[in-house]
Design a protein around this motif. Sequence first.
Motif, mmCIF file in Angstrom:
data_model
loop_
_atom_site.group_PDB
_atom_site.id
_atom_site.type_symbol
_atom_site.label_atom_id
_atom_site.label_comp_id
_atom_site.label_asym_id
_atom_site.label_seq_id
_atom_site.Cartn_x
_atom_site.Cartn_y
_atom_site.Cartn_z
ATOM 1 N N ARG A 54 4.957 43.782 24.867
ATOM 2 C CA ARG A 54 4.280 45.089 24.870
ATOM 3 C C ARG A 54 5.242 46.151 25.372
ATOM 4 O O ARG A 54 5.632 46.149 26.536
ATOM 5 N N TYR A 87 5.944 50.198 26.031
ATOM 6 C CA TYR A 87 5.105 51.358 26.314
ATOM 7 C C TYR A 87 5.897 52.452 27.032
ATOM 8 O O TYR A 87 6.975 52.219 27.557
ATOM 9 N N SER A 145 0.904 50.925 30.449
ATOM 10 C CA SER A 145 0.853 49.858 29.457
ATOM 11 C C SER A 145 -0.190 50.097 28.363
ATOM 12 O O SER A 145 -0.014 49.648 27.234
ATOM 13 N N GLY A 169 0.862 51.908 24.452
ATOM 14 C CA GLY A 169 2.002 51.208 23.898
ATOM 15 C C GLY A 169 1.650 50.440 22.646
ATOM 16 O O GLY A 169 0.583 50.605 22.069
#
Length: 144
Positions: free
Chosen positions: A127, A129, A133, A136
């Motif tokens: 992930r 971003y 978070s 993202g």
Amino acid sequence: MKTLMLLFFSMIIATGSLLAQNNTADKILGTWLNEEKDGKIEIYKSGNKYFGKLVWGKNMYEPDGSSRTDIKNPDTKLRSRKLQDLVILTNFTYDDEEWEGGKIYDPKSGKTYSCVMKFKGASLQIRGYIGISMLGRTTIWTRG
């Protein structure tokens, strides 16, 4: 004597716990194929941090056979770096089933993002971003 034995067994248990955590943390090591299947990234460990370098890419070479370079990098001094073995994952630490605190660089766009990685089954969920978070994008890598 009892105190010494208790201390000894405590040290053994603590050492075993640390070794178990390292083994769990190290399961990320190896070669991964990105979601688009056009790049392989080797994740390796240096000290207590995890990194990843681009070891193969579908478009790593120019038609004349020369190596492509990092032409999208916003830093003009870095644009001459070869894509082959370019470190794109930097400074990850392992904590509670996640590799966090690191950055991921996208050579296709020249952008760098904060990143967290964790397993989803046998796949690796990446992930990237900016800021938090929730803002993202997630991609899934498989062993390659």
